[in-house]
Design an enzyme around this catalytic site. Structure first.
Site, PDB file in Angstrom:
ATOM      1  N   GLY A 258     -24.050 -33.651  -1.253  1.00 51.85           N
ATOM      2  CA  GLY A 258     -24.968 -34.551  -0.562  1.00 51.85           C
ATOM      3  C   GLY A 258     -24.446 -35.957  -0.363  1.00 51.85           C
ATOM      4  O   GLY A 258     -25.210 -36.859  -0.042  1.00 51.85           O
TER       5      GLY A 258
ATOM      6  N   HIS B 174     -26.631 -23.995 -10.623  1.00 48.20           N
ATOM      7  CA  HIS B 174     -26.383 -25.134  -9.722  1.00 48.20           C
ATOM      8  C   HIS B 174     -26.400 -26.426 -10.537  1.00 48.20           C
ATOM      9  O   HIS B 174     -27.186 -26.568 -11.475  1.00 48.20           O
ATOM     10  CB  HIS B 174     -27.438 -25.172  -8.619  1.00 48.20           C
ATOM     11  CG  HIS B 174     -27.067 -26.107  -7.512  1.00 48.20           C
ATOM     12  ND1 HIS B 174     -27.208 -27.472  -7.637  1.00 48.20           N
ATOM     13  CD2 HIS B 174     -26.521 -25.884  -6.293  1.00 48.20           C
ATOM     14  CE1 HIS B 174     -26.761 -28.043  -6.530  1.00 48.20           C
ATOM     15  NE2 HIS B 174     -26.347 -27.103  -5.691  1.00 48.20           N
TER      16      HIS B 174
ATOM     17  N   GLY C  83     -25.622 -27.050   1.588  1.00 42.54           N
ATOM     18  CA  GLY C  83     -26.949 -27.623   1.384  1.00 42.54           C
ATOM     19  C   GLY C  83     -27.492 -28.214   2.665  1.00 42.54           C
ATOM     20  O   GLY C  83     -27.995 -27.516   3.540  1.00 42.54           O
ATOM     21  N   GLY C  84     -27.354 -29.538   2.816  1.00 40.88           N
ATOM     22  CA  GLY C  84     -27.950 -30.267   3.932  1.00 40.88           C
ATOM     23  C   GLY C  84     -27.734 -29.645   5.309  1.00 40.88           C
ATOM     24  O   GLY C  84     -28.682 -29.508   6.093  1.00 40.88           O
TER      25      GLY C  84
ATOM     26  N   GLU D 131     -27.636 -29.181  -9.981  1.00 40.37           N
ATOM     27  CA  GLU D 131     -28.947 -29.848 -10.030  1.00 40.37           C
ATOM     28  C   GLU D 131     -29.826 -29.223 -11.108  1.00 40.37           C
ATOM     29  O   GLU D 131     -30.624 -29.908 -11.753  1.00 40.37           O
ATOM     30  CB  GLU D 131     -29.608 -29.791  -8.639  1.00 40.37           C
ATOM     31  CG  GLU D 131     -28.914 -30.759  -7.681  1.00 40.37           C
ATOM     32  CD  GLU D 131     -28.954 -30.355  -6.214  1.00 40.37           C
ATOM     33  OE1 GLU D 131     -29.760 -29.496  -5.829  1.00 40.37           O
ATOM     34  OE2 GLU D 131     -28.148 -30.921  -5.444  1.00 40.37           O
TER      35      GLU D 131
ATOM     36  N   GLU E  67     -18.481 -26.295  -6.764  1.00 42.24           N
ATOM     37  CA  GLU E  67     -19.159 -27.429  -6.132  1.00 42.24           C
ATOM     38  C   GLU E  67     -18.935 -28.695  -6.957  1.00 42.24           C
ATOM     39  O   GLU E  67     -19.647 -28.930  -7.951  1.00 42.24           O
ATOM     40  CB  GLU E  67     -20.671 -27.165  -6.045  1.00 42.24           C
ATOM     41  CG  GLU E  67     -21.042 -25.963  -5.207  1.00 42.24           C
ATOM     42  CD  GLU E  67     -22.469 -26.072  -4.664  1.00 42.24           C
ATOM     43  OE1 GLU E  67     -22.618 -25.944  -3.451  1.00 42.24           O
ATOM     44  OE2 GLU E  67     -23.412 -26.292  -5.450  1.00 42.24           O
TER      45      GLU E  67
ATOM     46  N   ASN F  39     -28.156 -23.059   0.989  1.00 42.79           N
ATOM     47  CA  ASN F  39     -28.998 -23.393  -0.161  1.00 42.79           C
ATOM     48  C   ASN F  39     -30.017 -24.423   0.316  1.00 42.79           C
ATOM     49  O   ASN F  39     -29.682 -25.589   0.496  1.00 42.79           O
ATOM     50  CB  ASN F  39     -28.147 -23.954  -1.308  1.00 42.79           C
ATOM     51  CG  ASN F  39     -28.999 -24.388  -2.484  1.00 42.79           C
ATOM     52  OD1 ASN F  39     -30.210 -24.137  -2.512  1.00 42.79           O
ATOM     53  ND2 ASN F  39     -28.384 -25.040  -3.461  1.00 42.79           N
ATOM     54  N   TRP F  40     -31.226 -23.956   0.516  1.00 39.55           N
ATOM     55  CA  TRP F  40     -32.261 -24.838   1.068  1.00 39.55           C
ATOM     56  C   TRP F  40     -32.855 -25.779   0.017  1.00 39.55           C
ATOM     57  O   TRP F  40     -33.640 -26.662   0.351  1.00 39.55           O
ATOM     58  CB  TRP F  40     -33.357 -23.999   1.741  1.00 39.55           C
ATOM     59  CG  TRP F  40     -33.036 -23.681   3.182  1.00 39.55           C
ATOM     60  CD1 TRP F  40     -31.786 -23.591   3.741  1.00 39.55           C
ATOM     61  CD2 TRP F  40     -33.975 -23.446   4.243  1.00 39.55           C
ATOM     62  NE1 TRP F  40     -31.899 -23.306   5.077  1.00 39.55           N
ATOM     63  CE2 TRP F  40     -33.226 -23.211   5.414  1.00 39.55           C
ATOM     64  CE3 TRP F  40     -35.371 -23.397   4.308  1.00 39.55           C
ATOM     65  CZ2 TRP F  40     -33.836 -22.939   6.643  1.00 39.55           C
ATOM     66  CZ3 TRP F  40     -35.969 -23.124   5.533  1.00 39.55           C
ATOM     67  CH2 TRP F  40     -35.203 -22.906   6.693  1.00 39.55           C
ATOM     68  N   LYS F  41     -32.530 -25.554  -1.260  1.00 37.26           N
ATOM     69  CA  LYS F  41     -33.065 -26.405  -2.338  1.00 37.26           C
ATOM     70  C   LYS F  41     -34.593 -26.506  -2.186  1.00 37.26           C
ATOM     71  O   LYS F  41     -35.222 -25.530  -1.793  1.00 37.26           O
ATOM     72  CB  LYS F  41     -32.357 -27.767  -2.327  1.00 37.26           C
ATOM     73  CG  LYS F  41     -30.825 -27.599  -2.362  1.00 37.26           C
ATOM     74  CD  LYS F  41     -30.061 -28.864  -2.587  1.00 37.26           C
ATOM     75  CE  LYS F  41     -28.562 -28.548  -2.607  1.00 37.26           C
ATOM     76  NZ  LYS F  41     -27.738 -29.716  -2.899  1.00 37.26           N
TER      77      LYS F  41
ATOM     78  N   SER G  63     -20.929 -31.068   0.745  1.00 41.15           N
ATOM     79  CA  SER G  63     -20.748 -31.774   2.021  1.00 41.15           C
ATOM     80  C   SER G  63     -19.976 -30.961   3.068  1.00 41.15           C
ATOM     81  O   SER G  63     -19.236 -31.525   3.867  1.00 41.15           O
ATOM     82  CB  SER G  63     -20.084 -33.138   1.804  1.00 41.15           C
ATOM     83  OG  SER G  63     -20.945 -33.980   1.033  1.00 41.15           O
TER      84      SER G  63
HETATM   85  P1  13P Z   1     -24.587 -30.392   0.464  1.00 37.61           P
HETATM   86  O1  13P Z   1     -24.001 -29.393   1.433  1.00 37.61           O
HETATM   87  O2  13P Z   1     -25.853 -31.014   0.957  1.00 37.61           O
HETATM   88  O3  13P Z   1     -23.573 -31.362  -0.021  1.00 37.61           O
HETATM   89  O4  13P Z   1     -25.059 -29.542  -0.819  1.00 37.61           O
HETATM   90  C1  13P Z   1     -24.169 -28.679  -1.406  1.00 37.61           C
HETATM   91  C2  13P Z   1     -24.896 -27.853  -2.404  1.00 37.61           C
HETATM   92  O5  13P Z   1     -25.365 -28.340  -3.420  1.00 37.61           O
HETATM   93  C3  13P Z   1     -25.076 -26.432  -2.095  1.00 37.61           C
HETATM   94  O6  13P Z   1     -25.505 -25.732  -3.212  1.00 37.61           O
END
Ligand code: 13P
Length: 247
Positions: free
Chosen positions: A171, A91, A231-232, A93, A165, A8-10, A210
């Site tokens: 994050g 998600h 994500g990251g 967010e 999640e 997930n590149w956000k 994470s």
């Molecule tokens: P991180 O892997 O950066 O914690 O993000 C997880 C996420 O929100 C994937 O959708």
């Protein structure tokens, strides 16, 4: 069940980063038994989907309506035409930043089903809910509400994926205890079977929050953890490829 590892590149990634998408796609080629998805900003979907060979490109959100007066939004048909095979929905967010409710997300899941696209439905509790001891019931409730409109035929559930999640793990570098992840995934499996019968057993449940090379193997070895949403660590092939390898 084939493991499913999804990036997930956000809100990250410009055209110059297509190189990184291709590096991830090349890494995916080495692991035939793993399904790899890359959730990109909409601006990169078309270019990326024309080039990848070993992974699927997806979106990070989709409007619930088929079309209409919704300035700035993208429909499932638009995303599909651009080359997206799936979309992440719900998600945390988006739930937080755009006040999305499970009821709304249920409509998005239905819209994606109707467009023959995959849906990766995200659910998860915040820290206060975790600390109060109510996380299992809260997240199972989110699952039921977010899938209230999903078709219960095995055919339309084929492209449905759940992503657990915990918001406090996103994050932050914090990850729940392995026993807590296992307990949540088992609860969600039971709920999926209760909702959809035997077809619920075939729905993949990903863990997200994470995930990185150093913890992926232990998390992915847990029962009912069928992959990861990352994500990251998904922004670079260097950090994402070891997670694919761990699966
Ligand atoms: P991180 O892997 O950066 O914690 O993000 C997880 C996420 O929100 C994937 O959708």
């Amino acid at each position: 069940m084939r493991p499913y590892i999804v990036a997930n590149w956000k809100m990250h990634g410009l055209m110059a980063d297509i190189n990184e998408v291709m590096a991830i796609d090349n890494a995916a080629a080495k692991f035939d038994h793993v399904d790899v998805g890359i959730g990109l900003p909409a601006t990169l979907i078309h270019t990326a989907s024309e080039q990848v060979k070993n992974s699927e490109i997806g979106a990070q959100d989709c409007h619930q309506a088929e079309q209409g007066a919704h300035t700035g939004c993208l429909s499932a048909a638009m995303l599909s035409e651009a080359g997206a095979a799936f979309s992440i929905i719900g998600h945390s967010e988006r739930r937080a930043d755009h006040a999305e409710t499970s009821r709304l997300i249920a409509q998005k899941a239905l819209t994606l089903q109707n467009a023959s696209m995959g849906a990766i439905l995200c659910i998860g509790e915040d820290l206060a809910t975790r600390q109060s001891g109510a996380a299992l019931d809260f997240v199972a409730g989110q699952l039921v509400e977010s899938l209230a409109l999903a078709d219960d035929t095995s055919l339309s559930l084929e492209r449905l994926t759940i992503a657990y999640e915990p918001i406090w793990a996103i994050g932050t570098g914090r990850v729940p205890a392995l026993t807590d992840i296992a307990a949540m995934h088992s609860k969600l499996r039971d709920q999926l079977v209760a909702s959809f019968g035997p077809a619920g057993d075939a729905i993949r449940i990903l863990y997200g929050g994470s995930v990185k090379a150093s913890n992926a193997k232990d998390i992915l070895a847990l029962e009912n953890v069928n992959g990861a949403l990352v994500g990251g660590a998904s922004l670079k092939a260097e950090s994402f490829a070891p997670i694919i390898a761990a699966a």
